[in-house]
Design a protein around this motif. Structure first.
Motif, short mmCIF file in Angstrom:
data_model
loop_
_atom_site.label_atom_id
_atom_site.label_comp_id
_atom_site.label_asym_id
_atom_site.label_seq_id
_atom_site.Cartn_x
_atom_site.Cartn_y
_atom_site.Cartn_z
N LEU B 20 72.54 8.82 -8.12
CA LEU B 20 73.30 9.76 -7.30
C LEU B 20 74.13 10.69 -8.19
O LEU B 20 74.08 11.91 -8.09
CB LEU B 20 74.20 9.01 -6.32
CG LEU B 20 75.18 9.84 -5.52
CD1 LEU B 20 74.47 10.90 -4.69
CD2 LEU B 20 76.04 8.95 -4.62
N TYR B 32 76.32 11.63 0.45
CA TYR B 32 76.88 10.31 0.18
C TYR B 32 78.24 10.19 0.86
O TYR B 32 78.86 11.20 1.19
CB TYR B 32 77.04 10.08 -1.33
CG TYR B 32 77.99 11.05 -1.97
CD1 TYR B 32 79.35 10.78 -2.04
CD2 TYR B 32 77.55 12.26 -2.47
CE1 TYR B 32 80.24 11.69 -2.58
CE2 TYR B 32 78.43 13.18 -3.03
CZ TYR B 32 79.78 12.89 -3.08
OH TYR B 32 80.66 13.79 -3.61
N PHE B 33 78.68 8.95 1.05
CA PHE B 33 80.03 8.71 1.56
C PHE B 33 80.79 7.65 0.77
O PHE B 33 81.90 7.88 0.33
CB PHE B 33 80.00 8.28 3.04
CG PHE B 33 79.64 9.39 3.96
CD1 PHE B 33 80.50 10.46 4.13
CD2 PHE B 33 78.44 9.38 4.64
CE1 PHE B 33 80.17 11.51 4.97
CE2 PHE B 33 78.10 10.42 5.48
CZ PHE B 33 78.96 11.50 5.65
N CYS B 34 80.20 6.48 0.64
CA CYS B 34 81.00 5.39 0.07
C CYS B 34 81.18 5.54 -1.43
O CYS B 34 82.15 5.07 -1.99
CB CYS B 34 80.42 4.03 0.43
SG CYS B 34 78.77 3.70 -0.20
N TRP B 35 80.24 6.22 -2.07
CA TRP B 35 80.40 6.47 -3.50
C TRP B 35 81.51 7.51 -3.71
O TRP B 35 81.66 8.43 -2.91
CB TRP B 35 79.09 7.00 -4.07
CG TRP B 35 79.17 7.32 -5.53
CD1 TRP B 35 79.12 6.43 -6.56
CD2 TRP B 35 79.32 8.62 -6.12
NE1 TRP B 35 79.24 7.10 -7.75
CE2 TRP B 35 79.36 8.45 -7.51
CE3 TRP B 35 79.42 9.92 -5.61
CZ2 TRP B 35 79.49 9.51 -8.41
CZ3 TRP B 35 79.55 10.98 -6.49
CH2 TRP B 35 79.59 10.78 -7.87
N GLY B 43 77.27 0.84 -2.27
CA GLY B 43 76.05 0.75 -1.47
C GLY B 43 76.27 0.47 0.01
O GLY B 43 75.39 -0.06 0.67
N ALA B 44 77.43 0.82 0.54
CA ALA B 44 77.73 0.44 1.92
C ALA B 44 77.22 1.44 2.95
O ALA B 44 76.72 1.06 3.99
CB ALA B 44 79.23 0.24 2.10
N CYS B 45 77.37 2.73 2.67
CA CYS B 45 77.12 3.69 3.75
C CYS B 45 75.64 3.96 3.97
O CYS B 45 75.24 4.35 5.05
CB CYS B 45 77.86 4.99 3.48
SG CYS B 45 77.12 5.99 2.17
N CYS B 48 72.93 7.78 0.79
CA CYS B 48 72.37 8.44 -0.40
C CYS B 48 70.93 8.02 -0.66
O CYS B 48 70.46 8.11 -1.78
CB CYS B 48 73.24 8.11 -1.60
SG CYS B 48 73.19 6.36 -2.02
N CYS B 67 72.90 5.65 -5.23
CA CYS B 67 74.16 5.26 -5.90
C CYS B 67 74.05 3.88 -6.54
O CYS B 67 74.85 3.55 -7.40
CB CYS B 67 75.33 5.29 -4.93
SG CYS B 67 75.33 3.95 -3.73
S1 FES Z 1 76.85 6.59 -1.37
FE1 FES Z 1 77.07 5.02 0.16
S2 FES Z 1 75.27 3.81 -0.20
FE2 FES Z 1 75.15 5.27 -1.79
#
Ligand code: FES
Ligand SMILES: Cc1cc2nc3c(=O)[nH]c(=O)nc-3n(C[C@H](O)[C@H](O)[C@H](O)COP(=O)(O)O)c2cc1C
Ligand code: SF4
Lengths: 173, 894, 433
Positions: B20, B32-35, B43-45, B48, B67
């Motif tokens: 990512l 992306y969000f959680c990164w 790796g939650a959202c 990506c 990510c």
């Molecule tokens: S940015 Fe959230 S899983 Fe990769």
């Protein structure tokens, strides 16, 4: 904070209340801490110890557990509210856990549940006005061969029928 | 290096990143969000997702989270793959099931990462037809507003707040689709870095409450590249203005300094710019009445007073720019140029800066500090005196985790395993201070003692490093062991760092830091040294050689001064009231240039309305000796034609010229800067701090306003329906307009706000960065300090016998700083000034205490501290003016 | 009331390594002396004379596969743990969180034969070099907790546990850790987070627990039934264990199978692995209850695909059931009779799955409640055109690799198979426009 038990919709605040562990509670928590590399691991033990003696875990208890384990109250509460069986709101003298998973579903737990609600006059997540019972659903109790299953306090009841509910409830005052 | 193949094209990347990050660095868009670049991957959202193929022949491939996948050599991926695109669209659709449709009234709208990612992913049709879950919101204090219904559960807030900033009072509660991010119970967020939540949160859950109070869309604000005025660290900021008011301050990325984060004082302390009691035009105090003056009348009047140049003096300011101070010095002459520091303080400042010129010492940027693997802080409560440094040190202690993880082949971006593997292992951070600090939780040792005793410990550390350094006698066994441990940690480190500073006003502490550096150098190490200074331009002013305030006081009392010109400074913060009064009684004319109605300004015979940092350009020098330019955000006369705000340097230069009957010569900033560079060798590099006013991109100046800036024709309609020309900026390469260049190509020092096509949120900075974390054209600012002095050992300072309580200034992030305290929200957080006593002092918390010190009678409420060193009494720095090291006997509690 | 165990079976030591003591003793074995009289701790004594690596090799050769549901070869898992003097502190965790709906085998093993699990854990700890072990027990298993704690206390008193076990150099501490209720705690990395006193979100893999597990240290997590097999394997050897399936399967050993739902005699039986579902249902459980016939069945828990009556003759082993499009899972089958509304059954499963999502990753946290609502809408006859296609899409979007852990993919298994086998029922749920 909300947990997923519908019970939690009721808001009870107890901020400012002083919380003091009983000697027994403190001893039990300290003993549990010795089982782990890190005191934080005793969080669930501590929550259960407090709940065992006080039925539920108040905000003040959360803070006190944080202090004894050396972690923030927000972390303790994050754990407390994650799990199904930690009660962050007052519960009745007896907690009825009704298994609502598939094994009991196949054997008709819904009729048992309905009868229970009718007799108690409450919905799942609620406590009777006389503080006697709180009714909650629970994940498969691992006795599907003897479904439908209930767990009331520490007693498991198997093969419960709608007709049998009343007699079971009578055992708990 | 690694070669990765993306949608059929090959790219060379630094193989240490995840896919990512690699894609973003290459300028490719992956949502992306959680990164988060500073928080790593979890790796939650699942936003990506890309398709990964096992090799060039693999046609099927499988979805992976970019990510969580290393950008290893010979990686084949597709961002454009149909299944990957559809999946990413679905992720947005899921996130949106509970997200309210309140974008029109949401304070995040227009700079919302969720909006950007929704557009990028192409989700546009709502299919979810069921009810949304709702949450209650919490009151979180004056800085941050909470709207939980907007939450998309990316977990970034808790990861930032707890794992990055070390906060403990924000948590995640509940489970499944009922997760709640907030405090265990309502209340003020405790972290001094809570404001970053507003940028870390990808949607409108945590927003800037101060901004919300006078909300404007990001696209409707005018921005400028600016420098935080809150302390000497020099964080880069991006203030946004509308209708002649600063509406918010956002972080401005500088990879060497603040990168993604600011402290709350810097972010929320801008309210002084918007105060209604600011002097907005020149005024004259006659017979107790202050009346307005025209610009020309003011110049003539003051010009007349200073004409002879005989009996004048100037008081410079560490909160004013180099340009303004230089102009004052030019006006009054170098011998009559003073600053608001006592002789002791001035010497200490000089000594601290001089220590940074040691041959062989490294001068660390904040990014360098984050990479240090052993740190010793002597006598600075960094969270209070240089907050962003404290946040950097919180990252430095994680180097141990990085090391352990690397040994198990876990990459640095893999955030959760990194924590698990290291558990509580931290790189060593040793602290000394007079009382507990907000960094103690990550410190290997904390030594609370009087400043002198701390210094002696420092000398003992030096001796433990190099036996040639003089030994310290009379240490307790514990102190000796402490010193040995600190020495061992510094010696074992690849990048040892020592920090001290001037906040405790103790020269021996600075000596001690130098002694340790000297010892490490002699042992063949390459130590880094930082000295914390108090003000945004403390270092710059010191390079202009202003003399101490007592000398000015003497001159005044001796009747040598008729006209005193005070530049952006408040005498009452420097000297006890009675002494200021005595001084002022002896002069004829007090001329004050300021943008705040200070106690000194109130007494000015002529008060010249100076521009604040938001209305001015200027150069300041940070504590690492980095000269940085800040730029004017807006022209106040556009909204208030009657305003007559001028940069202090313009006022002073005009007075100078008018008094000599000459035309104004410095018509724009570059001329002043060039003049400074020409006349002070040490400052000659400041012209490179930013491009000059002639800089253009493709023939264009840089626009301060986003492309979508709206309402321009209407916003002045209450004054006149004729829209005037936009103000013209002769001083810089920026325009007060949306006309001009907008995008990631501009020179790093000239980026007014973060925006890139499709990226309206602060996450747009990803588009401005290179792989190493610097801005693409280099991080802005020039370093001025050059090595020149050989390090030598000094004798160990003697033990100071206790005689009553010793005063120590205690700095507070909210309260000690003059300007930010004039912002209502900071005043709210600061509370009342207190005197701090040891818990066993016999006084009750909150009781009023009267003490007589330095000829002043102070009456302050008592705060008890269980950690305050014995023999110390803490006084609120910046709120009372008492020299450090005075001895006081306590009066009776009342 | 205890489960019906091994009813009608000839149970022998040589063929029923899991449960023979229960039958030999005629009930629960709750004191050490009885356990010792039934070969108790013989495997431990034998183990302590062998090298840990040899034990690992034996278990690997025995082809014991994890009984927690995924069937991962136990010996292979153990071999991934660092051995040697510098491998530091290591942990062994017994996964006794049994919450998979339809599963009640670990409960029986712990309630009736607590010593056997204790012995199994000491032997395993020795084999992998673990100094500390935890039985991660679900909080509702109160009787199991009591009996395990008693067994641990007795075993410790007799030095089967604790310092320098039986005079050897090997020391091992064992604790029961009781959970507070969350299905996801059964997932091994979530379990470790829970054990550490954190929210039970699963962890990133890699690193796998064998590399960095509890408190960042090498950790082995095994299911109760998996572990309980170990002493027998050590005592009688790998070949013996492989022979237990009696040629019914390429898998080795015996298996605790069970039947629940509306069958005549629900219960548990230890049978050769690879026994057919028909034998289970018809021979051991006595077929469906009067007047009911079989509509569908779940081979091993709520997160396995439905199978049909036509699949009853399949051998209940990992590969055969997988080939038929489902998973053996825990091997305790649930029979759905013809009077059940399949959508209602599915609705119950989806309620469970949505409620038990940990809330970490988006597809599971926000996707499962939506699935549940659509299923409920169909059940109420309020489905809309496109709902079925949408559900199909969700089975792909929440499938393996798309979510952070295997919970959501597990939830999709009954859904995808119901869509496959009972499309009509779904169509009936759609209101004609
Ligand atoms: S940015 Fe959230 S899983 Fe990769
Ligand atoms: C959602 C979920 C729940 C699980 N629950 C359990 C459980 O209750 N008991 C169990 O032994 N394994 C459970 N597992 C499997 C474990 O993750 C793990 O594979 C198992 O404990 C390994 O032991 P084994 O190799 O001995 O089977 C679960 C897995 C998932 C994804
Ligand atoms: S699939 Fe995601 S949300 Fe669901 S249980 Fe696993 S990690 Fe948690």
């Amino acid at each position: 904070m909300s947990t997923d038990n519908p019970q939690s919709k009721m808001i009870v605040t107890d901020r400012g209340e002083a919380f003091v562990f009983s000697d027994e509670e403190r001893r039990a928590i300290e003993q549990a801490m010795h089982h782990y590399e890190d005191a934080r691991a005793a969080t669930i033990d501590a929550l259960k110890i407090v709940q065992k003696s006080r039925r539920w875990v108040s905000d003040a208890a959360i803070a006190a557990i944080g202090r004894i384990l050396g972690i923030a109250a927000a972390e303790v509460d994050g754990v407390a509210t994650f799990y199904n069986r930690i009660y962050r709101q007052p519960v009745g003298r007896h907690v009825i856990l009704v298994c609502d998973s598939i094994g009991c579903h196949l054997l008709g737990y819904e009729q048992v549940y309905a009868r229970m609600q009718e007799l108690l006059g409450i919905k799942p997540g609620q406590t009777t006005a006389d503080d006697r019972f709180t009714l909650l659903p629970v994940v498969c109790l691992g006795a599907c061969d003897r479904a439908p299953v209930l767990l009331i306090d520490e007693d498991t009841h198997y093969k419960v029928t709608p007709e049998g509910v009343e007699a079971i409830l009578e055992q708990y005052l | 290096m690694a070669t990765i193949h993306i949608d059929g094209k090959s790219y060379e990347v630094d193989g240490a990143d995840n896919l990512l990050q690699a894609c973003l660095s290459l300028g490719l868009d992956v949502p992306y969000f959680c990164w988060h670049p500073a928080l790593g991957s979890v790796g939650a959202c699942r936003q990506c997702a890309v398709k990964q193929y096992s090799d060039e022949n693999d046609q099927r491939g499988r979805l992976v989270m970019s990510c969580m996948t290393p950008a290893a050599d010979k990686t084949y991926i597709s961002i454009e793959d149909a299944e990957a695109k559809a999946f990413r669209q679905s992720v947005i659709e899921w996130l949106m099931t509970n997200h309210p449709h309140d974008c029109p009234v949401c304070a995040e709208g227009g700079h919302c990462h969720l909006q950007d990612m929704t557009v990028m992913s192409g989700h546009s049709l709502r299919r979810y037809r069921f009810n949304k879950r709702t949450h209650n919101n919490q009151y979180l204090g004056p800085f941050i507003r909470h709207e939980m219904n907007r939450c998309i559960a990316c977990y970034r807030c808790v990861r930032y707040y707890r794992d990055y900033a070390g906060g403990t009072d924000l948590g995640v509660f509940g489970a499944h689709d009922n997760v709640y991010f907030g405090r265990a119970s309502e209340g003020v967020l405790e972290s001094e870095f809570s404001g970053n939540l507003s940028e870390v949160c990808p949607t409108g859950v945590f927003t800037d409450r101060t901004h919300g109070e006078h909300y404007t869309r990001k696209w409707d604000m005018q921005f400028a590249p600016s420098i935080c005025q809150g302390c000497a660290v020099g964080c880069n900021i991006s203030p946004g203005e509308r209708y002649g008011e600063i509406r918010r301050i956002e972080n401005r990325y500088n990879g060497s300094i603040n990168h993604y984060f600011l402290c709350d004082r810097g972010r929320f302390g801008y309210g002084f710019v918007n105060r209604s009691d600011r002097p907005r035009a020149p005024s004259w105090l006659q017979g107790g009445q202050r009346s307005p003056l025209s610009l020309d009348a003011a110049l003539d009047l003051v010009g007349g007073w200073v004409r002879s140049r005989q009996r004048i003096a100037g008081l410079g300011s560490a909160r004013a720019s180099l340009e303004s101070n230089f102009s004052l010095r030019t006006l009054v002459g170098a011998e009559r140029f003073f600053q608001g520091l006592s002789r002791d303080e001035l010497n200490l400042h000089r000594q601290a800066i001089d220590s940074l010129r040691l041959e062989g010492v490294q001068l660390p940027s904040l990014a360098d500090m984050e990479a240090c693997d052993a740190v010793f802080v002597l006598g600075e409560d960094l969270t209070q005196t240089a907050p962003r440094v404290a946040l950097a040190l919180r990252q430095s202690v994680k180097n141990e985790a990085l090391k352990q993880a690397a040994a198990r082949k876990v990459p640095a971006w893999n955030a959760e395993p990194l924590k698990n593997i290291a558990q509580h292992a931290l790189s060593p951070l040793h602290l000394t201070m007079v009382q507990a600090t907000r960094l103690d939780d990550v410190a290997a040792s904390v030594y609370c003692a009087t400043p002198e005793a701390q210094a002696r410990l420092g000398f003992a550390v030096a001796h433990a490093i190099d036996a040639q350094a003089p030994a310290v006698s009379d240490l307790s066994a514990e102190e000796s062991a402490w010193a040995a441990r600190i020495a061992a940690d510094l010696m074992a480190a690849a990048r040892p760092l020592v920090i001290s500073g001037v906040s405790l006003a103790c020269a021996a502490l600075v000596d001690a830091s130098e002694q340790i550096i000297c010892a490490l150098l002699r042992q063949g190490r390459q130590p880094a040294l930082a000295q914390v200074l108090p003000e945004v331009n403390s270092a710059g002013l010191s390079m202009l050689d202003a003399a101490a305030v007592e000398a000015l006081e003497q001159l005044c009392l001796a009747g040598e001064i008729d006209t005193l010109v005070v530049l952006e400074a408040d005498l009452y913060r420097m000297l006890p009231e009675a002494r200021v009064a005595a001084m002022l009684a002896k002069i004829q004319h007090l001329v004050v240039l300021d943008h705040q109605m200070t106690a000194t300004a109130e007494r000015a015979d002529v008060l010249l309305s100076a521009a604040s940092f938001a209305e001015a350009d200027g150069t300041v020098v940070s504590m690492e000796g980095r000269a940085q330019r800040y730029f004017q955000v807006y022209d106040s006369s556009y909204y208030r034609p009657q305003d007559c705000l001028r940069e202090s340097w313009r006022w002073l230069h005009a007075i100078d010229q008018v008094s000599q009957g000459r035309q104004v010569q410095w018509t724009h900033l570059d001329q002043v800067t060039a003049e400074i560079a020409a006349s002070c060798t040490a400052l000659s590099a400041i012209v490179e701090a930013a491009p000059d006013a002639r800089y253009r991109i493709a023939g264009l100046k840089v626009a301060r306003e986003p492309r979508r800036y709206s309402g321009r024709t209407a916003m002045r309609a209450n004054i006149s329906v004729h829209e005037p020309r936009q103000p013209v900026d002769h001083d810089s390469a920026l325009t007060f307009s949306m006309e001009g260049y907008v995008g990631p190509q501009e020179s790093s020092a000239l980026i007014p706000f973060a925006w890139s096509p499709g990226w309206n949120s602060p996450q747009a900075w990803n588009k401005f960065k290179d792989e190493n974390g610097s801005l693409r054209q280099g991080d802005p600012g020039v370093r001025l300090f050059s090595a020149g002095r050989r390090a030598d050992y000094k004798p160990v300072p003697p033990v100071v016998p206790a005689a009553g309580l010793r005063t120590v200034p205690l700095y507070e992030i909210f309260g000690s700083d003059e300007l930010s305290l004039r912002s209502p929200v900071i005043a709210d957080r600061a509370g009342a000034a207190c005197v701090t006593l040891p818990a066993d002092s016999g006084h009750a918390e909150g009781s009023m205490l009267e003490i007589s010190v330095d000829g002043q009678l102070l009456s302050l409420p008592v705060r008890l501290s269980t950690s305050l060193a014995k023999d110390c009494i803490g006084l609120p720095a910046g709120r009372v003016k008492v020299a450090a090291g005075r001895h006081v006997d306590l009066g009776k509690g009342r | 009331m205890s489960s019906l165990i091994n009813a009608g079976l000839q149970v022998r030591r040589e063929t029923h390594p899991l449960t023979w003591r229960y039958n030999a003793h005629g009930g629960a074995v709750l004191d050490l002396a009885t356990y010792e009289s039934l070969d108790g701790f013989q495997a431990l004594r034998k183990s302590l004379d062998l090298a840990p690596q040899d034990l690992q090799a034996t278990v690997k050769n025995a082809n014991l596969r994890g009984r927690g549901g995924a069937g991962f070869p136990t010996g292979v898992k153990w071999s991934l743990i660092p051995m040697g003097a510098d491998s530091g502190r290591k942990y062994l965790i017994c996964n006794a969180d049994e919450m998979e709906p339809g599963t009640f085998k670990d409960r029986m093993l712990m309630e009736e034969l607590p010593f056997q699990l204790v012995e199994a854990m000491v032997v395993t700890a020795y084999a992998i070099g673990a100094q500390v072990g935890y039985i991660f027990l679900r909080g509702e298993y109160l009787l199991a907790a009591e009996r395990l704690n008693a067994a641990i206390a007795q075993a410790r008193a007799a030095n089967y546990l604790g310092e320098r076990i039986l005079g050897s150099d090997f020391s091992f501490q064992l604790y029961v850790h009781e959970g507070a209720g969350r299905y996801i705690c059964g997932e091994e990395t979530a379990l470790i987070n829970c054990l550490e006193g954190r929210r039970a979100n699963p962890r990133t893999k890699p690193p796998f627990p064998q590399q960095a597990g509890a408190w960042g240290r090498p950790t082995i997590v095994n299911n109760v039934e998996t572990l309980v097999n170990v002493p027998g394997i050590i005592l009688h050897g790998a070949d013996w264990f492989r022979s237990l399936s009696q040629g019914r399967s390429s898998d080795a050993g015996s298996k605790l199978y069970g039947v629940s739902g509306r069958a005549q005699r629900t219960g548990l039986w230890e049978l050769p692995i690879g026994t057919t579902a028909r034998e289970l249902l018809e021979t051991h459980a006595g077929g469906m209850q009067e007047g009911l016939s079989l509509q569908a069945w779940l081979p091993g828990g709520a997160s396995t695909d439905f199978l049909l009556p036509e699949h009853l003759d399949l051998a209940m082993d990992y590969d055969t059931i997988a080939k038929a499009g489902s998973r053996m899972g825990t091997g305790l089958i649930m029979v759905v009779d013809d009077q059940q509304d399949m959508l209602k059954v599915l609705s119950n499963l989806m309620m469970f799955m949505a409620r038990e999502s940990c809330g970490w990753c988006t597809p599971c946290r926000d996707g499962l409640p939506w699935v549940r609502k659509v299923v409920d809408a169909l059940l109420a006859g309020e489905g809309q055109a496109g709902d079925i296609e949408w559900l199909r899409g969700m089975t792909r979007n929440l499938g393996p690799g798309k979510t952070f852990c295997a919970h959501a993919p597990g939830a999709m298994e009954p859904l995808q198979s119901a869509l496959k086998f009972f499309p009509k029922r779904f169509e009936q749920g759609i209101t004609p426009v």
